[in-house]
Motif scaffolding. Structure first.
Motif, PDB file in Angstrom:
ATOM      1  N   LEU A 157      67.489  59.744  48.568  1.00  0.00           N
ATOM      2  CA  LEU A 157      67.179  59.557  47.151  1.00  0.00           C
ATOM      3  C   LEU A 157      67.690  58.204  46.640  1.00  0.00           C
ATOM      4  O   LEU A 157      67.018  57.543  45.844  1.00  0.00           O
ATOM      5  N   GLU A 158      68.866  57.810  47.100  1.00  0.00           N
ATOM      6  CA  GLU A 158      69.394  56.501  46.702  1.00  0.00           C
ATOM      7  C   GLU A 158      68.448  55.388  47.141  1.00  0.00           C
ATOM      8  O   GLU A 158      68.193  54.432  46.396  1.00  0.00           O
ATOM      9  N   THR A 159      67.920  55.512  48.348  1.00  0.00           N
ATOM     10  CA  THR A 159      66.984  54.509  48.865  1.00  0.00           C
ATOM     11  C   THR A 159      65.704  54.477  48.045  1.00  0.00           C
ATOM     12  O   THR A 159      65.140  53.412  47.784  1.00  0.00           O
ATOM     13  N   LEU A 160      65.238  55.656  47.631  1.00  0.00           N
ATOM     14  CA  LEU A 160      64.052  55.733  46.779  1.00  0.00           C
ATOM     15  C   LEU A 160      64.241  54.935  45.494  1.00  0.00           C
ATOM     16  O   LEU A 160      63.394  54.117  45.120  1.00  0.00           O
ATOM     17  N   GLY A 168      60.405  47.176  43.757  1.00  0.00           N
ATOM     18  CA  GLY A 168      59.063  47.425  43.256  1.00  0.00           C
ATOM     19  C   GLY A 168      58.214  48.242  44.221  1.00  0.00           C
ATOM     20  O   GLY A 168      56.997  48.061  44.296  1.00  0.00           O
ATOM     21  N   LYS A 169      58.842  49.163  44.963  1.00  0.00           N
ATOM     22  CA  LYS A 169      58.111  49.982  45.932  1.00  0.00           C
ATOM     23  C   LYS A 169      58.501  51.445  45.770  1.00  0.00           C
ATOM     24  O   LYS A 169      59.661  51.758  45.477  1.00  0.00           O
ATOM     25  N   LEU A 170      57.524  52.325  45.962  1.00  0.00           N
ATOM     26  CA  LEU A 170      57.797  53.752  45.980  1.00  0.00           C
ATOM     27  C   LEU A 170      57.989  54.137  47.449  1.00  0.00           C
ATOM     28  O   LEU A 170      57.060  54.535  48.139  1.00  0.00           O
ATOM     29  N   LYS A 171      59.217  53.992  47.896  1.00  0.00           N
ATOM     30  CA  LYS A 171      59.511  54.095  49.322  1.00  0.00           C
ATOM     31  C   LYS A 171      60.931  54.619  49.502  1.00  0.00           C
ATOM     32  O   LYS A 171      61.860  54.126  48.863  1.00  0.00           O
ATOM     33  N   ALA A 172      61.078  55.632  50.329  1.00  0.00           N
ATOM     34  CA  ALA A 172      62.409  56.197  50.547  1.00  0.00           C
ATOM     35  C   ALA A 172      62.830  56.002  51.997  1.00  0.00           C
ATOM     36  O   ALA A 172      62.428  55.035  52.649  1.00  0.00           O
ATOM     37  N   ASP A 258      48.127  53.258  43.892  1.00  0.00           N
ATOM     38  CA  ASP A 258      48.010  52.440  45.096  1.00  0.00           C
ATOM     39  C   ASP A 258      46.630  52.640  45.721  1.00  0.00           C
ATOM     40  O   ASP A 258      46.351  53.680  46.315  1.00  0.00           O
ATOM     41  N   PRO A 259      45.738  51.635  45.604  1.00  0.00           N
ATOM     42  CA  PRO A 259      44.381  51.775  46.156  1.00  0.00           C
ATOM     43  C   PRO A 259      44.351  51.857  47.680  1.00  0.00           C
ATOM     44  O   PRO A 259      43.327  52.204  48.255  1.00  0.00           O
ATOM     45  N   LYS A 260      45.483  51.533  48.328  1.00  0.00           N
ATOM     46  CA  LYS A 260      45.533  51.664  49.791  1.00  0.00           C
ATOM     47  C   LYS A 260      45.699  53.126  50.203  1.00  0.00           C
ATOM     48  O   LYS A 260      45.354  53.504  51.321  1.00  0.00           O
TER      49      LYS A 260
END
Length: 314
Positions: A157-160, A168-172, A258-260
């Motif tokens: 969660l901290e990484t998220l 600027g990323k939705l990444k965990a 995210d269109p990807k």
């Protein structure tokens, strides 16, 4: 000491520890099953730093291996980064008493980091890259098929939030990861475990903790700021951490931007989407305050072609 001679307080402590131990084993077993982390014939390299998380990881995996329906080997590996004052004897002594295979890798990453990073700057990025390369190399040398790290639910969660706030990323932090060259699989069996449970377990087991002096003197790390934010939320709003972790397990790409991940450009009238991707933007969902992240029984599963259950050891 027999059960009859235990005081009421000692009985309570024993009961609470058994519950804690059972919960951790169950959560690790469920994570292994959900992501097929360990398969028959694997050699799991457990990265042991000397901190509470990696000690707990090794202890739980060794216990689960006793009754697992599959065979897998465990080798513990510690990277001695040559930090000044590092107590080199603690881990070899501890691992020798366990009677398991282990390897101490000596690399002066401390000296490299201190040489390359200006005073006052955070060292984590370079340090983690150096460690990763050394551990990947060691796994290859040992013939390990999986590399197990001690990151837990709170780390993920901290990484998220770090990625959202600063990148600027939705990444965990994924529970299972394939290295860039495709040669190594990294697993995080503590993915469903709470840090406070791990801390209690570590204290009860009296693990010989070794502090990391390299980064422990960096109080203004962005990760520390995020950690304190999450801990404040956890105190003020019980259940929020559980809900957030549940969120990263239930992702709807069509309701992000995210269109990807979702083909917004070619979305046409008359097209039927799945229930989770349709028009639920204005629906009121009934969400539990504290999602159940682990099963309420003592069974877990390894998925290796077919489901194989095993009973954990009490």
């Amino acid at each position: 000491m027999t059960e009859a001679t235990l005081t009421q307080q000692e009985k309570k402590q024993k009961y609470n520890f058994n519950k804690l131990q059972k919960r951790l084993r169950r959560n690790v077993g469920n994570a292994i099953a959900d992501f097929n982390m360990i398969e028959d014939g694997d050699k799991v390299m457990v990265c042991l730093s000397g901190g509470k998380d990696s000690y707990t990881l090794l202890d739980i995996l060794l216990n689960l291996r006793l009754n697992a329906p599959i065979h897998f080997d465990i080798v513990a590996v510690n990277l001695d980064q040559k930090q000044p004052g590092f107590p080199e004897h603690i881990l070899p002594d501890y691992l020798s008493k366990l009677g398991i295979e282990y390897k101490i890798v000596e690399e002066n990453t401390y000296g490299i980091v201190k040489e390359k990073i200006p005073e006052g700057k955070t060292t984590c990025s370079l340090c983690s890259r150096l460690r990763r390369g050394i551990l990947y190399r060691t796994a290859t040398e040992l013939g390990a098929t999986k590399i197990a790290l001690g990151h837990h639910r709170d780390d993920m969660l901290e990484t998220l939030f770090l990625n959202m706030f600063y990148g600027g990323k939705l990444k965990a932090m994924p529970p299972k990861l394939l290295s860039d060259d495709g040669k190594q699989i990294v697993i995080r069996p503590l993915a469903y475990c709470k840090e406070k449970d791990i801390e209690k377990y570590s204290i009860a087991k009296e693990f010989p903790i070794i502090p990391c002096n390299l980064c422990g003197s960096q109080p203004n790390l962005q990760r520390q700021v995020v950690k304190e934010m999450l801990q404040t939320w956890d105190r003020q709003y019980p259940g929020r951490i559980e809900t957030m972790f549940s969120a990263i397990q239930n992702v709807t790409p069509s309701h992000l931007c995210d269109p990807k991940l979702f083909n917004f450009k070619h979305l046409q009238q008359g097209e039927l989407l799945s229930d989770i991707e349709g028009d639920i933007a204005f629906d009121k969902e009934d969400l539990p305050a504290i999602p159940l992240l682990a099963h309420d029984n003592d069974e877990a599963e390894f998925t290796d072609g077919e489901m194989i259950s095993f009973k954990e050891v009490n």
